[in-house]
Each structure stands twice: as C-alpha cells, then as structure tokens.
Design a protein around this motif. Structure first.
Motif, PDB file in Angstrom:
ATOM      1  N   ARG A 156     -10.790  10.637 -10.281  1.00  0.00           N
ATOM      2  CA  ARG A 156     -10.976  11.018  -8.885  1.00  0.00           C
ATOM      3  C   ARG A 156     -10.556  12.469  -8.674  1.00  0.00           C
ATOM      4  O   ARG A 156      -9.622  12.962  -9.335  1.00  0.00           O
ATOM      5  CB  ARG A 156     -10.142  10.130  -7.964  1.00  0.00           C
ATOM      6  CG  ARG A 156     -10.563   8.670  -7.935  1.00  0.00           C
ATOM      7  CD  ARG A 156      -9.594   7.890  -7.064  1.00  0.00           C
ATOM      8  NE  ARG A 156      -9.925   6.481  -6.997  1.00  0.00           N
ATOM      9  CZ  ARG A 156     -10.731   5.931  -6.082  1.00  0.00           C
ATOM     10  NH1 ARG A 156     -11.288   6.718  -5.165  1.00  0.00           N
ATOM     11  NH2 ARG A 156     -10.985   4.653  -6.078  1.00  0.00           N
TER      12      ARG A 156
ATOM     13  N   PRO B  76     -15.813  17.471  -7.990  1.00  0.00           N
ATOM     14  CA  PRO B  76     -16.573  16.428  -8.691  1.00  0.00           C
ATOM     15  C   PRO B  76     -17.540  17.020  -9.713  1.00  0.00           C
ATOM     16  O   PRO B  76     -18.086  18.111  -9.526  1.00  0.00           O
ATOM     17  CB  PRO B  76     -17.334  15.723  -7.556  1.00  0.00           C
ATOM     18  CG  PRO B  76     -17.418  16.739  -6.466  1.00  0.00           C
ATOM     19  CD  PRO B  76     -16.192  17.582  -6.572  1.00  0.00           C
TER      20      PRO B  76
ATOM     21  N   SER C 203     -15.638  13.496 -13.206  1.00  0.00           N
ATOM     22  CA  SER C 203     -14.844  13.708 -12.006  1.00  0.00           C
ATOM     23  C   SER C 203     -15.681  13.324 -10.798  1.00  0.00           C
ATOM     24  O   SER C 203     -16.797  13.811 -10.627  1.00  0.00           O
ATOM     25  CB  SER C 203     -14.407  15.170 -11.905  1.00  0.00           C
ATOM     26  OG  SER C 203     -13.736  15.407 -10.692  1.00  0.00           O
ATOM     27  N   ILE C 204     -15.151  12.421  -9.982  1.00  0.00           N
ATOM     28  CA  ILE C 204     -15.882  11.982  -8.796  1.00  0.00           C
ATOM     29  C   ILE C 204     -15.134  12.404  -7.544  1.00  0.00           C
ATOM     30  O   ILE C 204     -13.902  12.482  -7.520  1.00  0.00           O
ATOM     31  CB  ILE C 204     -16.083  10.458  -8.805  1.00  0.00           C
ATOM     32  CG1 ILE C 204     -14.731   9.726  -8.785  1.00  0.00           C
ATOM     33  CG2 ILE C 204     -16.920  10.021  -9.990  1.00  0.00           C
ATOM     34  CD1 ILE C 204     -14.861   8.229  -8.586  1.00  0.00           C
ATOM     35  N   GLY C 205     -15.902  12.701  -6.490  1.00  0.00           N
ATOM     36  CA  GLY C 205     -15.300  13.100  -5.228  1.00  0.00           C
ATOM     37  C   GLY C 205     -14.797  11.910  -4.432  1.00  0.00           C
ATOM     38  O   GLY C 205     -15.090  10.752  -4.736  1.00  0.00           O
TER      39      GLY C 205
END
Length: 392
Positions: A53, A134, A166-168
């Motif tokens: 995250r 992200p 990587s995610i927002g």
C-alpha cells in the motif's frame, strides 16, 4: 659482412628468449581474466505479499555470494531505486552515499563491515523504503562491481527485483438510515455516512457529495454543515471534510450525519453519497467510494379524533350546620312573663262622677258604687296617715 651481423643478432636473441621462457618470468607476467558469475547477487522483496500500500514501509534483501576460488578483499555495491515510487528510509549496513534525486545508494567496500569474503561465503544487505506512489511494478536493482579478490579482479553480477506492486489508497463509504427510524411522510429521516481511509498513509483532502430527490425529501440539517446546498436539484456538497475533522490517519474513519424530512409517500427513492477527488499525504489521487440507500416512505397514520371533555358543573356547596357540643346544650328560649296587674280597675258608675253627670251606658249602679269606693279609698288612707302624723 651481412652474415656476420645476422649471426651476432641470433647469438644475442637466443639467450634472451631462453631466459624469459623460464617459469619465474612467466609467473610474474600471468594475466587473470575476470569471469562472470564469480560473485552473485540475489535481490528480493522482503515480504511474502508483493502488494504494498502507498505509505507502507517495505524492505529489499540483497544477498551477495562469493562463488570464486579466491577470497574477496574489496566488495563495492550499488543499489538503484525508482524515485517516482519509493523513498529511501534506511539500510543495514549503512551506505556510504545516498543520492535521492537519482535513486542511487552506494557502499564503497562491504568488507569494511563484513570482513573479507571467503569462497562460498554470503553476506546480506537490507534496504528499507516507503512506497509513496502507486505503481504496477516496483523496479529495484542491485549490482556488485569492481570486486577484487586475492587472485585479482573478480567478475560481479546484478539482480533486479520487479515482484512488488504499489497500490494507492481508497476511501470506501457506508451510508445507512439510523436504527429505529421508519421513513414516514411528515417526519424526519436521519442518515449516517461513515467514510474510511483504507490506505496506509494520511488523507489530506476528502470531498463529499450527497444526492437526494427533492420531491420526496427535504434537507433539514447536517453535522458538519455542507458548503453548498442546491435544493432545486437535491445536491449537498462538502468541499473538504478535513477542514472539520482534520487529516484522516491511515485506516481512520469519520461520520457525517444528515437529516431530511419526508414530504410524501413513495417507493424506492434513492439517496446517494459519494467521495471523489480525495488526496493523500503524497498528493496521490485516492479511489473514491459511494453508497446509496433506497428508501420507501409510508403515509403518516390518520389521527383518531378524541372528543373534547364535557365541562361538569361544580356542585354548589351546602352549608353544614355547626354541630352542637354535647357538653354545652343549646339554651332553650324562656318566654318573658307578662306583667299581671295587682289590682283590676273596676268601672265606676257615671252617676258617681258629678263632673259628668252622665253615667256610661250599660254600667249598673252597684258597679258605679264599687268604682267610687276604689277611687276614694287611697285618698282617704293618705289623709288618715297625715292626720295621724300631725297628732303625734
């Protein structure tokens, strides 16, 4: 003459060639060529779940192994990272230099921390970062270069890790009618909107929009109050809830309360709240959320008329006679006795009164005599007494 000169040259060169062909000279002029794979580098994400995250701390583990037959005496290492995604935090051992603008981390010689690296020996370097933005793949590359062993220069290698993602963050939203409320025409309806920061980084901007049917319900109030109210189209707008609640921390939540009045009975009118344009600490756009609540409004119950109470006249109080005390009996009125004449006047005949000479009618002579005697007796008695006194 020429033959003599050639003979002299050969005589000189042959001993020189023989001399330099000896092992002592050949050992000093031996050239060692670095072979690829002498030192191997293995880099991987330091977690089993590759999804990271935004705002989370992550590490990369770099394993360096000496696969050569020589002891490594100098071991430089370079690590590069994507500055558009990651921000450097720390490393073990600490690097000699970090250039955050280009994403370059360098260790001049790891043997100063680990000592010389014997054949088959492995050392481990750990580098920590924060995911700031992200990205579908986190690219992080480590390389050993210019390594030197006891036998001379050694070939290094590199490894690139692209397993991470990587995610927002996102802002899911939950809207509900408060417990115990049945939407009824003419009565208030209270909604609670819960907004959650589902990211690992603080949210700094949180806009909220509420859409409703102005023909079915009428806006009354909200906490906090909206910045814009459009009663014609049925839109409430909060430009940024953080002005009321402050920044929303990672995995934190806030509640907004909205109160309407039901205007008429209807079936499945939709009331929707949505988040759009939320921004986190690193200026990343966050996925918004929305939730709608279909509601059915029923008619208000018809009130039953209650007859007005009839006025009951107050009873007229009757005077209660005061009871007589048994110890004090009421006195009985005693009649006043009538005075009784001691002497009854007897009518004197008129003939006895010479001044009139007219006897009253109906008076007998005997009555007249008695009246005369009665009238003169007191005088006679008074005269007798006077005379008696004078004689004495």
């Amino acid at each position: 003459m020429k033959k003599r000169i050639l003979l002299i040259i050969l005589t000189v060169l042959l001993p020189v060639y023989f001399l330099f062909s000896l092992p002592i000279f050949s050992a000093t002029t031996q050239t060692v060529q670095a072979q690829s794979g002498d030192i191997t580098v293995d880099k991987r994400l330091g977690r089993t779940n590759p999804v990271v995250r935004v705002g989370e701390y992550l590490t990369f583990t770099i394993e360096i192994t000496n696969n050569s037959a020589f002891t490594v005496t100098t071991l430089p290492l370079s690590d590069t990272f994507n500055t558009a995604v990651l921000a450097y935090v720390d490393a073990t051992p600490a690097p000699d230099s970090v250039v955050t603008t280009t994403g370059q981390i360098d260790w001049t010689d790891l043997t100063t921390q680990f000592g010389d690296l014997a054949p088959g020996q492995t050392v481990v370097v750990v580098v920590g970062f924060i995911a700031e933005h992200p990205e579908t793949a986190i690219v992080n590359r480590a390389e050993v270069h210019d390594a030197i062993g006891s036998g001379g220069a050694l070939g290094g290698s590199d490894d690139t890790d692209q397993s991470g993602e990587s995610i927002g963050g996102s802002m899911p939203l939950d809207k509900r009618i408060n417990d115990g409320i049945t939407p009824t025409a003419g009565l208030p309806i209270t909604f609670t909107i819960s907004i959650t920061n589902d990211g690992a980084v603080t949210t700094t901007i949180v806009p909220l929009t509420e859409n409703y049917d102005p023909l079915a319900i009428q806006f009354n109030t909200a906490v906090p109050p909206p910045d814009f109210i459009d009663t014609m189209t049925g839109v409430l707008t909060w430009t940024d809830l953080t002005t009321w609640f402050g920044d929303i921390p990672a995995f934190g939540s806030v509640d907004v309360t909205v109160v309407f009045t039901a205007l008429m009975s209807t079936i499945n009118t939709v009331n929707e709240a949505s988040i759009s344009g939320a921004v986190d600490w690193y200026s990343n756009d966050m996925d918004g959320g929305k939730d709608d609540v279909p509601i059915t409004i029923i008619d208000a119950p018809t009130p039953t008329s209650t007859p007005a109470p009839t006025d009951t006249p107050a009873p007229i109080p009757t005077k209660t006679p005061k009871p007589s005390s048994p110890s004090e009996p009421s006195p009985t009125e005693t009649p006043i006795p009538t005075a009784t004449a001691t002497a009854t006047a007897t009518a004197v005949p008129a003939a006895a009164f010479p001044e009139t000479g007219i006897p009253p009618a109906g008076v007998s002579p005997l009555t007249a005599v008695f009246a005369l005697i009665a009238a003169t007796t007191p005088v006679a008695i008074w005269l007798w007494r006077q005379r008696r006194r004078s004689l004495e």
